[in-house]
Scaffold this motif. Structure first.
Motif, short mmCIF file in Angstrom:
data_model
loop_
_atom_site.label_atom_id
_atom_site.label_comp_id
_atom_site.label_asym_id
_atom_site.label_seq_id
_atom_site.Cartn_x
_atom_site.Cartn_y
_atom_site.Cartn_z
N GLU A 242 11.84 -23.62 8.64
CA GLU A 242 11.42 -24.32 7.43
C GLU A 242 11.90 -23.55 6.20
N GLU A 261 1.14 -25.07 1.72
CA GLU A 261 1.41 -25.68 0.42
C GLU A 261 0.16 -26.44 0.01
N LEU B 356 7.25 -32.10 6.91
CA LEU B 356 7.51 -32.33 5.49
C LEU B 356 8.80 -31.65 5.06
N ASP B 357 9.05 -30.48 5.66
CA ASP B 357 10.28 -29.74 5.36
C ASP B 357 11.50 -30.60 5.73
N ARG B 360 11.90 -33.49 3.24
CA ARG B 360 12.49 -33.07 1.95
C ARG B 360 13.99 -32.83 2.08
N ARG B 361 14.41 -32.30 3.21
CA ARG B 361 15.85 -32.06 3.40
C ARG B 361 16.60 -33.39 3.41
N ILE B 363 15.59 -36.19 2.05
CA ILE B 363 15.56 -36.76 0.70
C ILE B 363 16.64 -36.12 -0.16
N SER B 364 16.76 -34.79 -0.06
CA SER B 364 17.75 -34.14 -0.93
C SER B 364 19.17 -34.45 -0.46
N ALA B 372 13.34 -41.29 -4.61
CA ALA B 372 13.43 -41.70 -3.21
C ALA B 372 13.19 -43.19 -3.07
#
Lengths: 318, 385
Positions: A242, A261, B356-357, B360-361, B363-364, B372
């Protein structure tokens, strides 16, 4: 008191460490088999415990079969010692075994965990027991367990590679989250607990013993000390942990540890080290109090302790 | 030394205290009230708990505040620590003290249809009179007291049916069918010691499972779960129509061998029930009737009819995916199913963070610099295993 009563042992409602000796014997035999065949899922009977099923009863049975009065036990859930279920399991283990408990990874002889491996490097003589909801890495591609059993026997993991490949084609990256499928000792693919990818490399050539146990599914497996564990990865698309490089712990400012987070009311997020035992010691040290912090799997620059095991990320091509 | 790690410890103890504070006090009288007035509830918990102990089951129900899954877990967790002292002799249906035995396959059967205790033909009307101040409810009127119908069985005093006493032994419907060549004869069973019978609570579960494991799993299964899967089969996802060949409620002697004298003696009686369903539409290579069977501790008819239907389905060559042995056995296990379901209350923020990580990858990668697109993200979520 009659003579007869004096001769009899005092009434005890439960055996030492709750499980009767037949259950303990079975578990110990299964564990030995699991250690002898790294990564192989050994079926076991799995007794009911006074804890709800699916709440760590697989890990708990292994812990109860290993614990002794001289043990020092640490229990964490999501990295936290004070998480309610961790507190409950620790209370039960201590009540049934008389073992000492600790929040310090370095002091624990027996560490039961849900979803995390601590940040400090565990050593020889320590055992890590991971709670497992689903032991079968092939479940997503084959839900019939007698068929997936056959696939493991044949080391038939083609469909797992295919899933990775399809993710690459569609999203230009691999999308497995926690419990990243990994090859143990070059033979069996396992589902590592679900620990985050951050923790998966910690299983590789570890000095400690890791036992993974699923109570509902009635399977246990092991990664013995100093065993190769490699996440499934393509040569040109390395496995990635991650990405939390930009995150700093709100209490200590520390980086390069697995973070929680926490959404903030104004829209941003705060970050906190997930391993509360480690965080406590780090905070104490910063306050100038004596605390012994062990070496960590990832140093302050984020380098993993086995040089070259983790490769730099490759940016997905457009 | 015991390390209490900050808040969690205190919180769970207070939470348990509050639970008990919000429900009434448990007394020994209450336990006996539950045993005597709610026998079908006690039976259900004993069956799913696979421990015949009415007092303990009533205790479990009271302690759990009536939460049945909790009650079953309490009983199971107690059971799992108990030693095996002896193995009982097999119970034969012909020798049970049968109080209810019906067959839907024939109008009349050798030994007769015995309705026994049942609410099947009751009018489901709440007895509101009790709430309106009546002290206690009268039992339903005895019809034979008024019309003296011989059909219902009358005795000299007009209230007891003892003059028309039922048969002591009820032969099996299936035995008659075997005699008629409608069913394959039963294979001669080899005498086996109880300890040699596979035990689903003491053995690892593997598939295909031995028949013993399957029947034991059905006996312990969640009533609602068995009903849901069984009903799906009955309603249209199954291959076969179950006809109730025989349904029995009975008391069975628990006969065990005395360890010193070797005598067989009864250690007590237990309520048991069993159901057998039959179909004429079985497999092609087997011309006769096909049977399905289920039995459990306690009286629980709905579970057994559904369970016997599932037993029949599981034996078919290509059952519906929801009626394979693995599917049925894993998903009707009450302690495991309920435990896993409620475990989703536990924090999952580490695994969530890991996913979630990935999110996000992606999405980017696809939407760097722009907002988005939710619809595309939906597709991506579904694709992630």
């Amino acid at each position: 008191m009659s003579e007869l009563q004096k001769l009899a042992s005092p009434r005890e409602d439960y055996a030492y460490a709750f499980l009767d000796s037949y259950a303990k014997r079975e578990l110990r035999r299964r564990m030995l088999k699991a250690i002898a065949i790294p990564g192989y899922q050994v079926p076991y009977a799995s007794r009911e415990l006074p804890i709800a099923r699916g709440w760590g009863t697989g890990g708990l049975q292994v812990t109860l079969a290993l614990v002794g009065p001289e043990s020092v036990v640490k229990v964490i859930d999501q990295g936290a010692d004070d998480s309610v279920n961790a507190a409950n399991l620790r209370r039960f283990i201590a009540r049934m075994s008389g073992a000492q408990t600790t929040t310090d990874t370095l002091k624990a002889t027996l560490l039961q965990s849900r979803h995390r491996i601590p940040e400090e490097v565990m050593g020889e003589g320590q055992a890590l027991v991971l709670q497992v909801p689903d032991p079968e890495p092939l479940r997503a591609v084959q839900s019939d367990s007698s068929k997936s059993h056959q696939m493991h026997a044949d080391a038939d993991y083609g469909q797992m590679w295919l899933v990775l490949y399809e993710q690459l084609v569609r999203y230009r990256q691999v999308l497995h989250g926690a419990s990243y499928p990994s090859l143990v000792n070059g033979r069996y693919v396992i589902s590592p607990s679900p620990i985050p990818r951050w923790d998966t490399p910690k299983l590789h050539q570890a000095a400690h013993l890791t036992l993974l146990s699923a109570g509902r599914e009635k399977r246990l497996y092991a990664v013995p000390p100093y065993t190769d564990v490699y996440p499934l990865e393509f040569e040109d698309v390395p496995f990635q942990v991650e990405d939390q490089r930009e995150w700093a712990d709100q209490h200590t400012g520390a980086r390069h540890k697995f973070m929680n987070e926490m959404p903030q009311p104004e829209g941003g997020a705060a970050y906190e080290i997930s391993d509360t035992g480690f965080l406590e010691k780090l905070a104490a040290q910063q306050r100038g109090q004596a605390s012994t912090i062990g070496s960590t799997y990832y140093d302050d620059q984020g380098n993993f302790y086995h040089n070259g095991y983790l490769k730099p990320p490759v940016q997905p091509e457009d | 030394m015991y390390v209490a790690a900050k808040g969690g410890e205190n919180a769970i103890q207070q939470s348990e205290r509050l639970f008990h504070a919000l429900k009434g006090e448990i007394t020994r009288e209450l336990i006996h009230e539950i045993m005597n007035t709610l026998p079908y509830l006690v039976d259900r918990v004993m069956g799913e708990g696979s421990l015949y102990a009415p007092e303990l089951a009533a205790m479990a129900i009271a302690q759990a505040g009536g939460d049945l899954y909790e009650a079953v877990l309490l009983l199971r967790a107690y059971r799992s620590t108990q030693p095996r002292l002896a193995y009982a002799e097999p119970v034969r249906p012909e020798t049970m003290i049968t109080v209810r035995r019906i067959s839907a396959a024939f109008k009349d059967i050798p030994g007769g249809q015995v309705l026994g205790p049942s609410l099947d033909y009751s009018h489901r009307i709440l007895n509101l009179d009790l709430l309106d101040g009546m002290d206690s409810l009268d039992p339903p009127a005895d019809p034979s007291a008024h019309n003296g119908s011989a059909e219902m069985g009358t005795s000299a005093n007009g209230s007891s049916p003892s003059a028309n006493a039922a048969a002591r032994v009820y032969p099996l419907v299936a035995d008659w069918q075997r005699g008629q060549g409608l069913l394959k004869p039963t294979a001669e069973a080899q005498p086996r010691h109880g300890a040699d019978i596979p035990d689903v609570t003491r053995d690892p579960v593997l598939f295909p499972a031995p028949r013993e494991h399957r029947l034991q799993a059905l006996a312990r299964a969640d009533t609602g779960g068995v009903l849901a899967l069984g009903y799906a089969s009955m309603r249209g996802y199954g291959l076969i129509h179950p006809t109730v060949n025989e349904l029995r409620l009975a008391h069975a002697e628990v006969n065990v061998q005395h360890p010193m004298t070797g005598e067989i003696f009864s250690a007590g009686r237990v309520r048991v029930s069993q159901a057998e369903v039959a179909t004429t539409g079985g497999s092609k290579d087997q011309p006769g009737l096909t049977l399905g069977f289920a039995a459990t501790l306690g009286w629980n008819e709905v579970k057994l009819i559904a369970g016997a239907t599932l037993d029949m389905e599981m034996s078919q060559p290509n059952p519906h995916p929801a009626h394979t042995e693995e599917f049925v056995m894993y998903h009707t296990e009450p302690v495991e199913a309920s435990g896993f379901c409620i475990h989703f209350k536990l924090p999952h923020y580490v695994t969530f963070a890991s996913s979630l990580d990935n999110l996000r990858r992606v999405i980017s990668t696809f939407y760097a610099g722009e907002a988005a697109q939710p619809s595309s993200l939906d597709a991506m979520r579904q694709a992630s295993p």
